[in-house]
Write a protein that holds these residues in place. Sequence first.
Motif, mmCIF file in Angstrom:
data_model
loop_
_atom_site.group_PDB
_atom_site.id
_atom_site.type_symbol
_atom_site.label_atom_id
_atom_site.label_comp_id
_atom_site.label_asym_id
_atom_site.label_seq_id
_atom_site.Cartn_x
_atom_site.Cartn_y
_atom_site.Cartn_z
ATOM 1 N N ASP A 168 30.928 50.378 -14.215
ATOM 2 C CA ASP A 168 31.814 50.088 -13.094
ATOM 3 C C ASP A 168 31.194 50.647 -11.821
ATOM 4 O OD1 ASP A 168 33.443 52.744 -12.163
ATOM 5 O OD2 ASP A 168 33.002 52.837 -14.300
ATOM 6 N N ILE A 169 31.598 50.093 -10.715
ATOM 7 C CA ILE A 169 31.182 50.574 -9.391
ATOM 8 C C ILE A 169 32.450 50.948 -8.631
ATOM 9 C CG2 ILE A 169 30.020 49.987 -7.233
ATOM 10 C CD1 ILE A 169 28.404 47.907 -8.811
ATOM 11 N N HIS A 170 32.485 52.156 -8.108
ATOM 12 C CA HIS A 170 33.662 52.569 -7.349
ATOM 13 C C HIS A 170 33.236 53.161 -6.010
ATOM 14 C CE1 HIS A 170 33.167 56.927 -8.135
ATOM 15 N NE2 HIS A 170 32.794 56.572 -9.346
ATOM 16 N N ASP A 171 34.167 53.204 -5.082
ATOM 17 C CA ASP A 171 33.868 53.735 -3.751
ATOM 18 C C ASP A 171 34.161 55.229 -3.693
ATOM 19 O OD1 ASP A 171 36.624 53.997 -3.497
ATOM 20 O OD2 ASP A 171 36.857 52.199 -2.279
ATOM 21 N N ALA A 172 33.997 55.819 -2.515
ATOM 22 C CA ALA A 172 34.164 57.268 -2.366
ATOM 23 C C ALA A 172 35.605 57.714 -2.562
ATOM 24 C CB ALA A 172 33.665 57.705 -0.987
ATOM 25 N N ASP A 173 36.552 56.773 -2.490
ATOM 26 C CA ASP A 173 37.958 57.108 -2.718
ATOM 27 C C ASP A 173 38.365 56.958 -4.180
ATOM 28 O OD1 ASP A 173 38.421 57.646 -0.009
ATOM 29 O OD2 ASP A 173 38.711 55.502 0.416
ATOM 30 N N GLY A 174 37.401 56.548 -5.022
ATOM 31 C CA GLY A 174 37.704 56.399 -6.441
ATOM 32 C C GLY A 174 38.207 55.035 -6.834
ATOM 33 N N ARG A 175 38.264 54.088 -5.898
ATOM 34 C CA ARG A 175 38.745 52.740 -6.200
ATOM 35 C C ARG A 175 37.628 51.918 -6.836
ATOM 36 N NH1 ARG A 175 39.179 47.620 -3.941
ATOM 37 N NH2 ARG A 175 37.795 48.260 -2.238
ATOM 38 N N ILE A 176 37.901 51.314 -7.970
ATOM 39 C CA ILE A 176 36.911 50.499 -8.674
ATOM 40 C C ILE A 176 36.767 49.160 -7.958
ATOM 41 C CG2 ILE A 176 36.331 49.345 -10.847
ATOM 42 C CD1 ILE A 176 37.930 51.557 -12.282
ATOM 43 N N VAL A 177 35.534 48.853 -7.523
ATOM 44 C CA VAL A 177 35.301 47.609 -6.780
ATOM 45 C C VAL A 177 34.619 46.553 -7.638
ATOM 46 C CG1 VAL A 177 35.230 48.806 -4.570
ATOM 47 C CG2 VAL A 177 33.098 48.465 -5.839
ATOM 48 N N ASP A 178 34.087 46.958 -8.773
ATOM 49 C CA ASP A 178 33.480 45.980 -9.683
ATOM 50 C C ASP A 178 33.396 46.609 -11.070
ATOM 51 O OD1 ASP A 178 32.425 43.645 -10.586
ATOM 52 O OD2 ASP A 178 30.510 43.791 -9.515
ATOM 53 N N ALA A 179 33.399 45.771 -12.091
ATOM 54 C CA ALA A 179 33.324 46.243 -13.475
ATOM 55 C C ALA A 179 32.725 45.149 -14.330
ATOM 56 C CB ALA A 179 34.711 46.630 -13.993
ATOM 57 N N ASN A 180 31.943 45.532 -15.334
ATOM 58 C CA ASN A 180 31.347 44.503 -16.182
ATOM 59 C C ASN A 180 32.276 44.142 -17.336
ATOM 60 O OD1 ASN A 180 31.013 46.680 -17.936
ATOM 61 N ND2 ASN A 180 28.885 46.212 -18.412
ATOM 62 N N ARG A 181 31.871 43.121 -18.064
ATOM 63 C CA ARG A 181 32.702 42.579 -19.146
ATOM 64 C C ARG A 181 32.941 43.615 -20.245
ATOM 65 N NH1 ARG A 181 30.883 41.034 -23.696
ATOM 66 N NH2 ARG A 181 28.753 40.984 -22.886
ATOM 67 N N VAL A 182 31.926 44.425 -20.535
ATOM 68 C CA VAL A 182 32.047 45.387 -21.631
ATOM 69 C C VAL A 182 33.144 46.414 -21.346
ATOM 70 C CG1 VAL A 182 30.824 47.157 -22.968
ATOM 71 C CG2 VAL A 182 29.629 45.083 -22.264
ATOM 72 N N LEU A 183 33.200 46.903 -20.106
ATOM 73 C CA LEU A 183 34.238 47.877 -19.750
ATOM 74 C C LEU A 183 35.621 47.270 -19.953
ATOM 75 C CD1 LEU A 183 34.914 50.680 -18.529
ATOM 76 C CD2 LEU A 183 34.967 49.570 -16.298
ATOM 77 N N ALA A 184 35.798 46.053 -19.479
ATOM 78 C CA ALA A 184 37.101 45.396 -19.619
ATOM 79 C C ALA A 184 37.466 45.209 -21.089
ATOM 80 C CB ALA A 184 37.083 44.049 -18.898
ATOM 81 N N THR A 185 36.492 44.763 -21.882
ATOM 82 C CA THR A 185 36.755 44.510 -23.303
ATOM 83 C C THR A 185 37.068 45.800 -24.051
ATOM 84 O OG1 THR A 185 35.282 42.582 -23.267
ATOM 85 C CG2 THR A 185 35.804 43.524 -25.417
ATOM 86 N N GLU A 186 36.260 46.836 -23.828
ATOM 87 C CA GLU A 186 36.440 48.093 -24.551
ATOM 88 C C GLU A 186 37.778 48.756 -24.229
ATOM 89 O OE1 GLU A 186 34.712 49.684 -26.858
ATOM 90 O OE2 GLU A 186 33.193 48.129 -26.994
ATOM 91 N N LEU A 187 38.233 48.615 -22.993
ATOM 92 C CA LEU A 187 39.479 49.273 -22.589
ATOM 93 C C LEU A 187 40.700 48.365 -22.714
ATOM 94 C CD1 LEU A 187 38.345 51.357 -19.483
ATOM 95 C CD2 LEU A 187 38.392 51.999 -21.907
#
Length: 503
Positions: A168-187
């Motif tokens: 995942d990619i997140h900004d300095a405030d901790g907000r996730i701005v992008d995520a790959n398929r594996v992260l979504a599937t696993e969680l």
Amino acid sequence: MIGQERARSAADATTIPDTVSVLLVDDEPGFADTAASVIEKRDDRFDVTPATDAASAFGALETDAFDCIVSDYEMPGTDGLEFLRRVRDRYGDVPFVLFTGRGSETLAGDAIAADVDAYLPKHAVDDPYEALASRVSEVVSDAAVDRRLEHTAARLEALYDRSPDMIDIHDADGRIVDANRVLATELGYDREEIIGMNVWDIDEELAPEEAAETWRGLATDETLRLETTFRRADGTSIPVEVHVRRVDVQGRDRFLASSHDISERKAYQRRIERENERLDEFASIVSHDLRNPLNVLSGYLRLARETGTDSYFDRCERALDDIEGLIEDVLTLARQGDAVDSPEPVAFGALVEAYGRDVVESIEREGAEGDEAAEGEVAADGEAAADGEGIDVIVEADGDVLADPGRLKRLVENLVRNAAEHGGDRVVVGDLDDGFYLADDGPGIPTDRRADVFESGYTTSGTGTGFGLAIVERIAEAHGWEVALTEGEAGGARFEFTGVERP
């Protein structure tokens, strides 16, 4: 077609070629030839093929690949912009320069709308050939750079989406701005659900204030490794190892987090920790628990030698029996902790009836032998052993359980023997919704001592080794069961086993 394939292969290249192949289309034969000759002399990288109309240009494209196409606007039959559209349709994004003697704002706008790579009026420069050579170099170079970027982006996207890790990619405030398929599937989320969530929405151990401080402390391109726990959408958790890297994306701070499941590693670590605990336990047993019967053996052996009294040899023999029993229990304790990999259906009630009876008969035999030994010892030292008494086993359990038959047998034996050793006359075995229980009518165990009874070596009996209930707990853990000690209806001890699977 050959020309189409070659044009496309040139467009797919990711480096600027040493030789720049140019197709120059102009309806003035003298100008096209002159321009080709002058450009080649000014820059020996150029190889220019002249054509006087669109038809001859398409003929050249059918047989050769070109790095750039230069075209006049006004040509018979087809103008330069129509020629461009046909080139795009058939050959893709080959760099295209519109080089025309008719310059106007309207034509410039049309050229931009048609997606030309460069628009160059002939009359607008002092040396049109030099300007053309320079502009061709620029568009070819830009096209190569664009292709490299596209190639790199495609590779990164492939790595990102096809990576076995959760990213995942997140900004300095901790907000996730992008995520790959594996992260979504696993969680257990849709990818769109994760984007916009905060990192601590999925990281159970991350506090927002601490996270912000940690991220601020990272230098650009510095990576931090940590272990934490991710929470799935269904509420379950998984241990993960996370590598967080601070990156600069067009002047903005972003944090690239790559995570992977370490459940197997954690399970292995716990297994090693348990093995180390067992080693410590065995060392304690060898250094402490074996010392007492050895001291007894040594003392009675000395008395037997000094007095010649046979009863002292009997005491030595019983001390050796104690040592043998202790060693057997220690070995059993070690073996029973191994996980049960292949449980099988076991008729629990029938097993209790069969082996419970064996334990009762064994206790009765031991009681009889104890009576005989006591008679011989009265004359020697005036002491007598207690009479052994039987115990009733009542089976109210029905149905099968999934278990290791040998270890389940040992569990039942130890619990029945424990009841007998502590004054119980009756043991009842029955079913629970997700397991079974074993309850006796003995004196019971005070609440403040119930946690101690499963410790190795703990006993309140004068005859036990203190390993019986520790073995029971190990057998339960090996099956994945929970064991709890409560008070039975008759006031005695009640051992409840839950998490038991049935076939």
